[in-house]
Design a protein around this motif. Structure first.
Motif, PDB file in Angstrom:
ATOM      1  N   MET A   1       9.211 -50.375  -8.870  1.00 26.49           N
ATOM      2  CA  MET A   1      10.151 -49.759  -9.789  1.00 26.49           C
ATOM      3  C   MET A   1      11.509 -50.446  -9.610  1.00 26.49           C
ATOM      4  N   PRO A   2      12.122 -50.896 -10.710  1.00 18.11           N
ATOM      5  CA  PRO A   2      13.421 -51.574 -10.590  1.00 18.11           C
ATOM      6  C   PRO A   2      14.515 -50.606 -10.154  1.00 18.11           C
ATOM      7  N   GLU A   3      15.493 -51.173  -9.427  1.00 17.73           N
ATOM      8  CA  GLU A   3      16.628 -50.364  -8.998  1.00 17.73           C
ATOM      9  C   GLU A   3      17.482 -50.014 -10.210  1.00 17.73           C
ATOM     10  N   PRO A   4      18.059 -48.802 -10.215  1.00 22.01           N
ATOM     11  CA  PRO A   4      18.928 -48.450 -11.345  1.00 22.01           C
ATOM     12  C   PRO A   4      20.174 -49.325 -11.352  1.00 22.01           C
ATOM     13  N   THR A   5      20.617 -49.637 -12.547  1.00 21.33           N
ATOM     14  CA  THR A   5      21.832 -50.427 -12.700  1.00 21.33           C
ATOM     15  C   THR A   5      23.025 -49.549 -12.343  1.00 21.33           C
ATOM     16  N   PRO A   6      23.921 -50.058 -11.477  1.00 20.43           N
ATOM     17  CA  PRO A   6      25.080 -49.233 -11.132  1.00 20.43           C
ATOM     18  C   PRO A   6      25.962 -48.993 -12.359  1.00 20.43           C
ATOM     19  N   ALA A   7      26.588 -47.837 -12.381  1.00 19.69           N
ATOM     20  CA  ALA A   7      27.497 -47.509 -13.485  1.00 19.69           C
ATOM     21  C   ALA A   7      28.685 -48.461 -13.447  1.00 19.69           C
ATOM     22  N   PRO A   8      29.186 -48.854 -14.616  1.00 17.56           N
ATOM     23  CA  PRO A   8      30.356 -49.734 -14.621  1.00 17.56           C
ATOM     24  C   PRO A   8      31.578 -49.025 -14.044  1.00 17.56           C
ATOM     25  N   VAL A   9      32.452 -49.801 -13.454  1.00 12.33           N
ATOM     26  CA  VAL A   9      33.697 -49.279 -12.914  1.00 12.33           C
ATOM     27  C   VAL A   9      34.544 -48.764 -14.082  1.00 12.33           C
ATOM     28  N   HIS A  10      35.053 -47.532 -13.934  1.00 14.42           N
ATOM     29  CA  HIS A  10      35.837 -46.902 -14.994  1.00 14.42           C
ATOM     30  C   HIS A  10      37.325 -47.120 -14.732  1.00 14.42           C
ATOM     31  N   ILE A  11      38.000 -47.766 -15.672  1.00 14.39           N
ATOM     32  CA  ILE A  11      39.425 -48.056 -15.571  1.00 14.39           C
ATOM     33  C   ILE A  11      40.171 -47.260 -16.629  1.00 14.39           C
ATOM     34  N   LEU A  12      41.179 -46.526 -16.201  1.00 11.44           N
ATOM     35  CA  LEU A  12      42.062 -45.813 -17.113  1.00 11.44           C
ATOM     36  C   LEU A  12      43.327 -46.645 -17.280  1.00 11.44           C
ATOM     37  N   VAL A  13      43.663 -46.964 -18.530  1.00 11.49           N
ATOM     38  CA  VAL A  13      44.850 -47.772 -18.825  1.00 11.49           C
ATOM     39  C   VAL A  13      45.872 -46.891 -19.539  1.00 11.49           C
ATOM     40  N   ALA A  14      47.034 -46.701 -18.907  1.00 14.93           N
ATOM     41  CA  ALA A  14      48.138 -45.949 -19.514  1.00 14.93           C
ATOM     42  C   ALA A  14      49.185 -46.958 -19.975  1.00 14.93           C
ATOM     43  N   GLU A  15      49.233 -47.182 -21.272  1.00 21.54           N
ATOM     44  CA  GLU A  15      50.115 -48.212 -21.852  1.00 21.54           C
ATOM     45  C   GLU A  15      50.519 -47.746 -23.236  1.00 21.54           C
ATOM     46  N   ASP A  16      51.832 -47.684 -23.502  1.00 27.46           N
ATOM     47  CA  ASP A  16      52.301 -47.165 -24.784  1.00 27.46           C
ATOM     48  C   ASP A  16      52.405 -48.222 -25.876  1.00 27.46           C
ATOM     49  N   GLU A  17      52.204 -49.484 -25.549  1.00 29.56           N
ATOM     50  CA  GLU A  17      52.207 -50.531 -26.570  1.00 29.56           C
ATOM     51  C   GLU A  17      50.764 -50.760 -27.026  1.00 29.56           C
ATOM     52  N   PRO A  18      50.419 -50.329 -28.256  1.00 28.40           N
ATOM     53  CA  PRO A  18      49.027 -50.365 -28.708  1.00 28.40           C
ATOM     54  C   PRO A  18      48.369 -51.745 -28.635  1.00 28.40           C
ATOM     55  N   LEU A  19      49.071 -52.791 -29.037  1.00 29.06           N
ATOM     56  CA  LEU A  19      48.447 -54.119 -29.005  1.00 29.06           C
ATOM     57  C   LEU A  19      48.135 -54.563 -27.581  1.00 29.06           C
ATOM     58  N   ALA A  20      49.046 -54.309 -26.670  1.00 30.70           N
ATOM     59  CA  ALA A  20      48.810 -54.663 -25.266  1.00 30.70           C
ATOM     60  C   ALA A  20      47.643 -53.852 -24.710  1.00 30.70           C
ATOM     61  N   ALA A  21      47.587 -52.567 -25.025  1.00 27.11           N
ATOM     62  CA  ALA A  21      46.511 -51.709 -24.539  1.00 27.11           C
ATOM     63  C   ALA A  21      45.159 -52.167 -25.068  1.00 27.11           C
ATOM     64  N   MET A  22      45.089 -52.469 -26.376  1.00 32.80           N
ATOM     65  CA  MET A  22      43.821 -52.891 -26.971  1.00 32.80           C
ATOM     66  C   MET A  22      43.379 -54.250 -26.433  1.00 32.80           C
ATOM     67  N   ALA A  23      44.315 -55.155 -26.230  1.00 31.35           N
ATOM     68  CA  ALA A  23      43.965 -56.469 -25.679  1.00 31.35           C
ATOM     69  C   ALA A  23      43.414 -56.329 -24.261  1.00 31.35           C
ATOM     70  N   LEU A  24      44.042 -55.484 -23.465  1.00 28.98           N
ATOM     71  CA  LEU A  24      43.568 -55.268 -22.098  1.00 28.98           C
ATOM     72  C   LEU A  24      42.213 -54.571 -22.094  1.00 28.98           C
ATOM     73  N   GLU A  25      42.044 -53.600 -22.974  1.00 31.56           N
ATOM     74  CA  GLU A  25      40.748 -52.920 -23.097  1.00 31.56           C
ATOM     75  C   GLU A  25      39.648 -53.923 -23.440  1.00 31.56           C
ATOM     76  N   ASP A  26      39.905 -54.798 -24.399  1.00 31.40           N
ATOM     77  CA  ASP A  26      38.923 -55.800 -24.796  1.00 31.40           C
ATOM     78  C   ASP A  26      38.586 -56.730 -23.635  1.00 31.40           C
ATOM     79  N   PHE A  27      39.604 -57.230 -22.949  1.00 33.25           N
ATOM     80  CA  PHE A  27      39.394 -58.158 -21.838  1.00 33.25           C
ATOM     81  C   PHE A  27      38.586 -57.490 -20.719  1.00 33.25           C
TER      82      PHE A  27
END
Length: 134
Positions: free
Chosen positions: A1-27
């Motif tokens: 039986m294959p090992e379960p894939t670990p859950a991805p690391v969850h990062i919370l980004v607090a950023e009030d500049e929408p473009l910067a936040a979305m770019a960081l989220e994408d990256f």
């Protein structure tokens, strides 16, 4: 039986500049992280309460609740939550205040503009994962 894939690391980004936040989220998402965005410290606290993050990236200057207040609130709940501060507004005098105190560690301060790869490398170091495994 294959090992379960670990859950991805969850990062919370607090950023009030929408473009910067979305770019960081994408990256970060393309590198295997699960990302939650918040526009300010109050929203970040709500999101963290509903879905706790493994690490938090925050700007210092934000409306409603700034990054310093967010850090204090997060630290009151978890002494070991990795925190990354991204700011373009930290003078050397400000850098010598409470943010550099050992009581806030693990915490890293990065000056904007900052390379997204530096952010990833910093996150991986703070959460104790080797260089490419989110």
């Amino acid at each position: 039986m294959p090992e379960p894939t670990p859950a991805p690391v969850h990062i919370l980004v607090a950023e009030d500049e929408p473009l910067a936040a979305m770019a960081l989220e994408d990256f970060l998402s393309r590198r295997g992280f699960r990302v939650t965005l918040a526009q300010d410290g109050l929203e970040a606290m709500e999101r963290h309460r509903d879905d706790p993050a493994d690490a938090v990236i925050t700007d210092l200057r934000m409306p409603r609740m700034d990054g310093r207040a967010l850090i204090r609130e997060l630290r009151s709940q978890s002494a070991t939550l990795p925190l990354v501060v991204m700011t373009g507004f930290l003078s050397m005098d400000e850098g010598q205040d409470d943010l550099t105190s050992d009581r806030w560690k693990p915490l890293e301060i990065l000056r904007k503009p900052v390379s997204p790869q530096v952010i990833v490398d910093t996150l991986l170091r703070l959460i104790g994962r080797p260089g490419g495994s989110a």
